[in-house]
Motif scaffolding. Structure first.
Motif, PDB file in Angstrom:
ATOM      1  N   SER A   9      74.029 -54.051 100.702  1.00 38.03           N
ATOM      2  CA  SER A   9      74.456 -52.680 100.987  1.00 38.03           C
ATOM      3  C   SER A   9      74.058 -52.318 102.409  1.00 38.03           C
ATOM      4  O   SER A   9      73.297 -53.032 103.068  1.00 38.03           O
ATOM      5  CB  SER A   9      73.789 -51.726 100.004  1.00 38.03           C
ATOM      6  OG  SER A   9      72.386 -51.777 100.197  1.00 38.03           O
ATOM      7  N   GLU A  10      74.582 -51.182 102.886  1.00 36.73           N
ATOM      8  CA  GLU A  10      74.177 -50.695 104.207  1.00 36.73           C
ATOM      9  C   GLU A  10      72.680 -50.411 104.212  1.00 36.73           C
ATOM     10  O   GLU A  10      71.993 -50.608 105.216  1.00 36.73           O
ATOM     11  CB  GLU A  10      74.973 -49.441 104.585  1.00 36.73           C
ATOM     12  CG  GLU A  10      76.455 -49.698 104.849  1.00 36.73           C
ATOM     13  CD  GLU A  10      76.691 -50.794 105.881  1.00 36.73           C
ATOM     14  OE1 GLU A  10      76.061 -50.742 106.962  1.00 36.73           O
ATOM     15  OE2 GLU A  10      77.480 -51.728 105.601  1.00 36.73           O
ATOM     16  N   THR A  11      72.198 -49.926 103.078  1.00 42.00           N
ATOM     17  CA  THR A  11      70.758 -49.670 102.949  1.00 42.00           C
ATOM     18  C   THR A  11      69.986 -50.984 103.115  1.00 42.00           C
ATOM     19  O   THR A  11      69.024 -51.069 103.873  1.00 42.00           O
ATOM     20  CB  THR A  11      70.452 -49.067 101.564  1.00 42.00           C
ATOM     21  OG1 THR A  11      71.377 -48.020 101.312  1.00 42.00           O
ATOM     22  CG2 THR A  11      69.026 -48.544 101.487  1.00 42.00           C
ATOM     23  N   ALA A  12      70.441 -52.008 102.399  1.00 42.47           N
ATOM     24  CA  ALA A  12      69.746 -53.295 102.441  1.00 42.47           C
ATOM     25  C   ALA A  12      69.757 -53.890 103.841  1.00 42.47           C
ATOM     26  O   ALA A  12      68.791 -54.554 104.257  1.00 42.47           O
ATOM     27  CB  ALA A  12      70.388 -54.261 101.443  1.00 42.47           C
ATOM     28  N   LYS A  13      70.849 -53.636 104.577  1.00 45.96           N
ATOM     29  CA  LYS A  13      70.936 -54.206 105.930  1.00 45.96           C
ATOM     30  C   LYS A  13      69.836 -53.685 106.845  1.00 45.96           C
ATOM     31  O   LYS A  13      69.530 -54.294 107.871  1.00 45.96           O
ATOM     32  CB  LYS A  13      72.313 -53.894 106.542  1.00 45.96           C
ATOM     33  CG  LYS A  13      73.416 -54.796 106.002  1.00 45.96           C
ATOM     34  CD  LYS A  13      74.766 -54.427 106.583  1.00 45.96           C
ATOM     35  CE  LYS A  13      75.872 -55.217 105.886  1.00 45.96           C
ATOM     36  NZ  LYS A  13      77.193 -54.645 106.162  1.00 45.96           N
ATOM     37  N   GLN A  14      69.246 -52.534 106.505  1.00 48.87           N
ATOM     38  CA  GLN A  14      68.154 -51.971 107.297  1.00 48.87           C
ATOM     39  C   GLN A  14      66.802 -52.574 106.910  1.00 48.87           C
ATOM     40  O   GLN A  14      65.783 -52.281 107.528  1.00 48.87           O
ATOM     41  CB  GLN A  14      68.053 -50.452 107.088  1.00 48.87           C
ATOM     42  CG  GLN A  14      69.356 -49.692 107.282  1.00 48.87           C
ATOM     43  CD  GLN A  14      69.812 -49.727 108.720  1.00 48.87           C
ATOM     44  OE1 GLN A  14      69.008 -49.544 109.630  1.00 48.87           O
ATOM     45  NE2 GLN A  14      71.084 -50.010 108.935  1.00 48.87           N
ATOM     46  N   ALA A  15      66.797 -53.396 105.872  1.00 49.24           N
ATOM     47  CA  ALA A  15      65.508 -53.828 105.311  1.00 49.24           C
ATOM     48  C   ALA A  15      64.869 -54.941 106.129  1.00 49.24           C
ATOM     49  O   ALA A  15      65.540 -55.701 106.824  1.00 49.24           O
ATOM     50  CB  ALA A  15      65.726 -54.308 103.871  1.00 49.24           C
ATOM     51  N   ASP A  16      63.533 -55.011 106.035  1.00 45.38           N
ATOM     52  CA  ASP A  16      62.812 -56.113 106.651  1.00 45.38           C
ATOM     53  C   ASP A  16      62.859 -57.348 105.762  1.00 45.38           C
ATOM     54  O   ASP A  16      62.893 -58.465 106.255  1.00 45.38           O
ATOM     55  CB  ASP A  16      61.361 -55.693 106.888  1.00 45.38           C
ATOM     56  CG  ASP A  16      61.286 -54.533 107.859  1.00 45.38           C
ATOM     57  OD1 ASP A  16      61.355 -54.764 109.065  1.00 45.38           O
ATOM     58  OD2 ASP A  16      61.248 -53.368 107.380  1.00 45.38           O
ATOM     59  N   VAL A  17      62.844 -57.101 104.464  1.00 37.15           N
ATOM     60  CA  VAL A  17      62.975 -58.214 103.521  1.00 37.15           C
ATOM     61  C   VAL A  17      63.982 -57.809 102.447  1.00 37.15           C
ATOM     62  O   VAL A  17      63.904 -56.700 101.911  1.00 37.15           O
ATOM     63  CB  VAL A  17      61.629 -58.554 102.842  1.00 37.15           C
ATOM     64  CG1 VAL A  17      61.811 -59.757 101.916  1.00 37.15           C
ATOM     65  CG2 VAL A  17      60.546 -58.821 103.872  1.00 37.15           C
ATOM     66  N   ILE A  18      64.933 -58.705 102.172  1.00 37.96           N
ATOM     67  CA  ILE A  18      65.913 -58.443 101.105  1.00 37.96           C
ATOM     68  C   ILE A  18      65.759 -59.509 100.026  1.00 37.96           C
ATOM     69  O   ILE A  18      65.841 -60.705 100.311  1.00 37.96           O
ATOM     70  CB  ILE A  18      67.356 -58.495 101.636  1.00 37.96           C
ATOM     71  CG1 ILE A  18      67.527 -57.568 102.848  1.00 37.96           C
ATOM     72  CG2 ILE A  18      68.337 -58.103 100.537  1.00 37.96           C
ATOM     73  CD1 ILE A  18      68.899 -57.680 103.503  1.00 37.96           C
ATOM     74  N   LEU A  19      65.513 -59.050  98.799  1.00 36.52           N
ATOM     75  CA  LEU A  19      65.395 -59.979  97.672  1.00 36.52           C
ATOM     76  C   LEU A  19      66.692 -59.940  96.866  1.00 36.52           C
ATOM     77  O   LEU A  19      67.133 -58.866  96.449  1.00 36.52           O
ATOM     78  CB  LEU A  19      64.221 -59.570  96.780  1.00 36.52           C
ATOM     79  CG  LEU A  19      62.870 -59.427  97.482  1.00 36.52           C
ATOM     80  CD1 LEU A  19      61.828 -58.885  96.507  1.00 36.52           C
ATOM     81  CD2 LEU A  19      62.414 -60.783  98.031  1.00 36.52           C
ATOM     82  N   PRO A  20      67.318 -61.105  96.646  1.00 37.76           N
ATOM     83  CA  PRO A  20      68.607 -61.111  95.958  1.00 37.76           C
ATOM     84  C   PRO A  20      68.466 -61.031  94.437  1.00 37.76           C
ATOM     85  O   PRO A  20      68.001 -61.974  93.799  1.00 37.76           O
ATOM     86  CB  PRO A  20      69.221 -62.453  96.377  1.00 37.76           C
ATOM     87  CG  PRO A  20      68.036 -63.340  96.630  1.00 37.76           C
ATOM     88  CD  PRO A  20      66.879 -62.463  97.031  1.00 37.76           C
ATOM     89  N   GLY A  21      68.856 -59.907  93.878  1.00 38.06           N
ATOM     90  CA  GLY A  21      68.765 -59.704  92.426  1.00 38.06           C
ATOM     91  C   GLY A  21      70.130 -59.837  91.773  1.00 38.06           C
ATOM     92  O   GLY A  21      71.035 -60.451  92.327  1.00 38.06           O
ATOM     93  N   VAL A  22      70.254 -59.246  90.593  1.00 36.98           N
ATOM     94  CA  VAL A  22      71.488 -59.429  89.815  1.00 36.98           C
ATOM     95  C   VAL A  22      72.021 -58.100  89.291  1.00 36.98           C
ATOM     96  O   VAL A  22      71.336 -57.075  89.324  1.00 36.98           O
ATOM     97  CB  VAL A  22      71.254 -60.378  88.613  1.00 36.98           C
ATOM     98  CG1 VAL A  22      70.993 -61.789  89.091  1.00 36.98           C
ATOM     99  CG2 VAL A  22      70.131 -59.871  87.729  1.00 36.98           C
TER     100      VAL A  22
END
Lengths: 522, 164
Positions: free
Chosen positions: A420-433
């Motif tokens: 998401s656009e929100t996730a793109k701002q993150a320092d770490v993104i964990l891929p969930g389901v």
């Protein structure tokens, strides 16, 4: 209380019970097109012929759907007489039917096919030209109509009129020209219109969303629940080629009866979408760089640990399962010591049938576990009270205030199923389901607990949310189960509302259980 | 609305329709008598009138549409001011109904069952089942008057009389 005998078995029923209902209670299936347990009796398709055993009757067969049980009645549902009567009815029903099964989307789940196979003749004696009627009519963007396949059972008419209370469909013309039509040129507009597709026993009403995508016998169907609002309608997730092909409502007497809304039914395309997160990412020099999930979990834990706990806030989505919310809260409370946790409220328009105004599927469960709606988060970030934000399973791409506040954070950790656009701002993104790839329970607005079942594997390197959360807790030396069953037990031990619910009751049976404890928790 | 004033019932028919409704214990019982008057007055029944009538009788447009389409004497396309209904059942057929139909169609310039009216809006034609006048075959129903023993010569005469 009349006592009658059906196929040699005695049963006592409440007055007013019909023979078809009494037979259902005995587990005897009488074929039906127009009869449906959720609709008023029409008695027009005639296929539910049974034999009333009585030597005085010259014609012993009659339809079971509108025959009230009488004391001493003797019914044979499978006698030669009954089967012959059904064969005759089938012959009439097929006179004008186009028999276009090879190109019909209903093939494989068509009761016309099934009962024809079971009771019908293998040859047609009808040699005249078949009557031609409307074909390829769009009743709405989602509902396609083929008048020639229709057997005029009027289930769709009765559903719109009696269940939804919006009489949009009607029978027009008469005799062999009779067909179903939308009243006065409009389209089917009610928000439950696609239920007529499931109700239609033949291929007359088909789903524009699903048709021609897959033969139904290739679908794998997984019982689960809809997560589009707080109703949690029971559904079957139909999958093929590792994609969700359709959602269909599944009977559940406590939650949704036989129905679901169109919005929920169609809200699965995001599972198959291209923006799904298949890998973990970390922010490096203004760019998202792919990394291993284990490394990302370790980095997230490290980032969270560096910040003074009173500056940390955790958003735990009320779209997550009870188990996921429980583990996420445990991590944020016990390990990170976050100053606050909350979920993003989602309010839409509800009605007094199924659609709940609360669009979070598990807000009730979140509340019971101790996570309430987040308040003033953007202002707290702007004011510097919150410097680190952890988001489990959510995004707020369209919330300008929150999106604008993200720049003021020291760090952002996001676990979600999509980039998401929100996730793109993150320092770490964990891929969930998504809901379609996980097991777990959700609690609906009335306190009924339903089970989600995994219909698909997580994409690429993505992991089940419970694995990611257990991984984070594991970093802190907390050993928690990573199965939904194990976490539910832990939850039931900790949160009193769930104590009286046994795992087996929700998880083994497809029906939900009355969660007295949950209801009492009010 | 048929007369485009957006009100149902139209002003000139309101008192009459109220009177029809008052005759019956249930409002919906007035449905068919009112539809017959609408058909007579406007030569067709419009979607707007069906919606208006549904509201007027506390029923649904779906119910009204079902009734309008069930009875072939109601038409959703505008018929001519004079509607000619030609019997085509056995006796009339044997006695030359087919020929009469061609004559009517040719003279009036309109096809049976097209739902259309002649260019001047005066005439429309349908054929259908027995009128019960087999002893006077072939027969037609002109507006609501039955005429028997029709000969090809009479076709011109009937049309002329109608044209006045």
């Amino acid at each position: 209380m009349p006592t009658l005998t059906i196929d040699g078995r005695e049963i006592t029923v409440d007055p007013g019970t019909t023979v078809i209902q009494a037979a259902e209670e005995l587990g005897i299936y009488i074929p039906r097109y127009c009869w449906h347990p959720g609709l008023k009796i029409a008695g027009n398709c005639r296929i539910c012929q049974v034999e009333v055993v009585n030597p005085k009757l010259k014609f012993p067969c009659t339809i079971a759907c509108n025959l009230m049980c009488g004391d001493g009645m003797v019914i044979e549902t499978d006698s030669d007489e009954a089967k012959k009567a059904r064969a005759d009815v089938m012959e009439f029903l097929l006179i004008n039917h186009p028999l276009d099964c090879p190109i019909c989307d209903q093939a494989g789940e068509c009761t016309l096919q099934e009962f024809s196979y079971e009771y019908g003749h293998d040859k047609s004696r009808f040699t005249e030209e078949k009557v031609h009627k409307s074909k390829r009519v769009q009743f709405s963007d989602q509902v396609s109509f083929d008048g020639e396949r229709c057997i005029l059972c009027t289930r769709c008419v009765r559903f719109c009129r009696d269940v939804v209370g919006n009489e949009e469909l009607c029978l027009v013309e008469r005799g062999d020209h009779e067909e179903i039509a939308v009243a006065n040129g409009g389209g089917l507009t009610n928000p439950y219109s696609m239920n007529v597709i499931d109700l239609c026993p033949v291929g007359a009403l088909t789903s524009s969303d699903f048709r021609f995508k897959s033969r139904v016998w290739f679908l794998e169907e997984t019982p689960s629940a809809c997560t589009s609002c707080a109703r949690n309608c029971a559904v079957d997730i139909g999958t093929r080629w590792d994609k969700v092909m359709r959602l269909k409502p599944r009977e559940n007497e406590h939650v949704n009866k036989w129905w679901m809304c169109d919005e929920g039914r169609l809200n699965y395309h995001y599972v198959n979408a291209a923006d799904r997160l298949g890998y973990a990412y970390v922010q490096q020099g203004g760019k998202l760089v792919r990394t291993s999930v284990d490394d990302a979990v370790a980095m997230a834990h490290e980032l969270i640990g560096k910040l003074p706990a009173e500056k940390l806030y955790g958003l735990i989505s009320a779209r997550l399962t009870n188990e996921e919310i429980f583990l996420a809260k445990r991590y944020l409370d016990q390990v990170a010591g976050a100053a606050g946790v909350g979920f993003l409220p989602r309010i839409g328009e509800g009605d007094d049938f199924l659609i709940s105004a609360d669009r979070n599927p598990n807000a009730r469960g979140a509340g019971l576990i101790g996570v309430s709606a987040a308040k003033g988060l953007a202002a707290d970030i702007k004011a510097g009270k919150v410097k680190g934000l952890v988001i489990f399973g959510d995004s707020f791409d369209h919330d300008e205030e929150l999106m604008g506040a993200l720049a003021d954070l020291d760090f952002l950790v996001v676990m979600d199923y999509r980039l998401s656009e929100t996730a793109k701002q993150a320092d770490v993104i964990l891929p969930g389901v998504t809901f379609a790839e996980k097991e777990g329970s959700i609690t609906n607005i009335d306190g009924w607990v339903s089970k989600l079942n995994p219909a698909l594997p997580p994409p690429a390197e993505a992991r089940r949310n419970l694995d990611l959360l257990a991984g984070l807790l594991g970093r802190a030396g907390q050993d928690v189960p990573d199965t939904a069953e194990g976490v539910f037990r832990l939850l039931a031990e900790t949160v009193s509302a769930f104590t009286d619910i046994s795992y087996g009751e929700i998880f083994a049976a497809s029906r939900q259980v009355a969660t007295d404890a949950v209801v009492k928790a009010d | 609305m048929a007369e485009g004033n957006g009100v149902f019932p139209p002003d000139n028919l309101k008192a009459e329709f109220d009177g029809i409704v008052a005759r019956y214990p249930k409002k919906t019982a007035a449905l068919i008598p009112i539809l017959m008057r609408l058909q007579e007055e406007f030569q067709h029944i419009t979607t707007e009138d069906m919606d208006g009538l549904a509201a007027y009788l506390d029923t649904t447009p779906a119910h009204v549409l079902g009734v309008v389409t069930f009875y072939t004497m109601f038409s959703q396309k505008k018929r001519g001011k004079h509607h000619i209904y030609l019997c085509k059942t056995l006796s009339c057929h044997i006695r030359g109904a087919e020929e009469l139909l061609s004559l009517f169609e040719e003279k009036l310039g309109v096809k049976a069952h097209s739902g259309d009216a002649s260019g001047d809006g005066e005439f429309s034609i349908d054929t259908g089942e027995c009128l019960g006048l087999c002893e006077q075959a072939p027969c037609v129903l002109v507006d609501d008057q039955a005429i028997g023993n029709i000969t090809p010569e009479m076709v011109d005469q009937i049309i002329e009389e109608l044209r006045g």
